[in-house]
Design a protein around this motif. Structure first.
Motif, PDB file in Angstrom:
ATOM      1  N   LEU A  80       0.862  -1.178   0.000  1.00 25.21           N
ATOM      2  CA  LEU A  80       0.000   0.000   0.000  1.00 25.21           C
ATOM      3  C   LEU A  80       0.894   1.222   0.000  1.00 25.21           C
ATOM      4  O   LEU A  80       2.032   1.161   0.474  1.00 25.21           O
ATOM      5  CB  LEU A  80      -0.893   0.020   1.253  1.00 25.21           C
ATOM      6  N   GLU A  81       0.379   2.324  -0.510  1.00 27.41           N
ATOM      7  CA  GLU A  81       1.139   3.576  -0.509  1.00 27.41           C
ATOM      8  C   GLU A  81       0.271   4.698   0.039  1.00 27.41           C
ATOM      9  O   GLU A  81      -0.946   4.687  -0.127  1.00 27.41           O
ATOM     10  CB  GLU A  81       1.558   3.960  -1.934  1.00 27.41           C
ATOM     11  N   THR A  82       0.920   5.666   0.664  1.00 26.29           N
ATOM     12  CA  THR A  82       0.235   6.904   1.007  1.00 26.29           C
ATOM     13  C   THR A  82       0.314   7.794  -0.220  1.00 26.29           C
ATOM     14  O   THR A  82       1.061   7.504  -1.148  1.00 26.29           O
ATOM     15  CB  THR A  82       0.923   7.636   2.178  1.00 26.29           C
ATOM     16  N   ALA A 108      -1.109   5.260  11.963  1.00 24.90           N
ATOM     17  CA  ALA A 108      -2.397   5.835  11.536  1.00 24.90           C
ATOM     18  C   ALA A 108      -2.449   5.941  10.014  1.00 24.90           C
ATOM     19  O   ALA A 108      -3.494   5.673   9.399  1.00 24.90           O
ATOM     20  CB  ALA A 108      -2.609   7.202  12.187  1.00 24.90           C
ATOM     21  N   LEU A 109      -1.329   6.294   9.381  1.00 24.37           N
ATOM     22  CA  LEU A 109      -1.286   6.378   7.918  1.00 24.37           C
ATOM     23  C   LEU A 109      -1.472   4.998   7.291  1.00 24.37           C
ATOM     24  O   LEU A 109      -2.123   4.868   6.254  1.00 24.37           O
ATOM     25  CB  LEU A 109       0.029   7.012   7.460  1.00 24.37           C
ATOM     26  N   ALA A 113      -4.520   3.896   4.794  1.00 22.58           N
ATOM     27  CA  ALA A 113      -4.289   3.253   3.492  1.00 22.58           C
ATOM     28  C   ALA A 113      -5.090   1.955   3.373  1.00 22.58           C
ATOM     29  O   ALA A 113      -5.643   1.647   2.310  1.00 22.58           O
ATOM     30  CB  ALA A 113      -2.793   2.998   3.284  1.00 22.58           C
ATOM     31  N   ILE A 114      -5.178   1.191   4.448  1.00 21.62           N
ATOM     32  CA  ILE A 114      -5.967  -0.041   4.442  1.00 21.62           C
ATOM     33  C   ILE A 114      -7.440   0.293   4.239  1.00 21.62           C
ATOM     34  O   ILE A 114      -8.125  -0.342   3.425  1.00 21.62           O
ATOM     35  CB  ILE A 114      -5.748  -0.833   5.749  1.00 21.62           C
ATOM     36  N   ALA A 115      -7.936   1.294   4.962  1.00 19.91           N
ATOM     37  CA  ALA A 115      -9.346   1.692   4.832  1.00 19.91           C
ATOM     38  C   ALA A 115      -9.645   2.186   3.423  1.00 19.91           C
ATOM     39  O   ALA A 115     -10.696   1.874   2.854  1.00 19.91           O
ATOM     40  CB  ALA A 115      -9.671   2.771   5.863  1.00 19.91           C
ATOM     41  N   ARG A 116      -8.715   2.937   2.835  1.00 14.93           N
ATOM     42  CA  ARG A 116      -8.895   3.446   1.476  1.00 14.93           C
ATOM     43  C   ARG A 116      -8.973   2.286   0.476  1.00 14.93           C
ATOM     44  O   ARG A 116      -9.824   2.269  -0.409  1.00 14.93           O
ATOM     45  CB  ARG A 116      -7.747   4.400   1.127  1.00 14.93           C
TER      46      ARG A 116
END
Length: 123
Positions: A80-82, A108-109, A113-116
């Motif tokens: 995953l990426e921010t 938190a980031l 990213a997981i939620a997104r």
């Protein structure tokens, strides 16, 4: 990264003032990437990446990449990426800004990213 000897590569000598509660400080103290359990229960490590930005005054952007590992830790299962978190005049400045992030913010980031990713899968 400095080591006491070639035999001691797993125990780096941290620079004076290294703060292990930050992303860069943790790596300096422990000699490995920070690892987190994401809100999805999966193991992740965090890495700093930089790239060119569209801003001529701040030509470098920095972001985090979270590598998702198998539960056994033996294989990479995804990442995953921010988005861009910082922009800077130099790559070193962008990296330094990300290295200074508190680990609680990095976690938190990761969860964001997981939620997104979950929201995109549900769309």
């Amino acid at each position: 990264m400095k080591y006491a000897s070639a035999e001691d590569r797993l125990n780096p000598v941290p620079p004076e003032g290294a703060d292990e509660t930050t992303l860069g400080g943790y790596t300096a103290v422990h000699g490995r990437a920070t690892a987190f359990q994401g809100m999805d229960g999966e193991p992740y490590t965090a890495g700093i990446e930089t790239d060119a930005s569209d801003d001529p005054d701040h030509p470098f952007a920095g972001y985090l990449v979270f590598i998702r590992w198998a539960q056994t830790g033996t294989a990479i299962m995804g990442h995953l990426e921010t988005g861009d978190l910082v922009v800077a005049a130099t790559e070193d400045e962008a990296r330094a800004a990300l290295e200074a992030l508190p680990l609680r913010e990095v976690r938190a980031l990761l969860d964001e990213a997981i939620a997104r990713k979950r929201a995109q899968a549900d769309a």
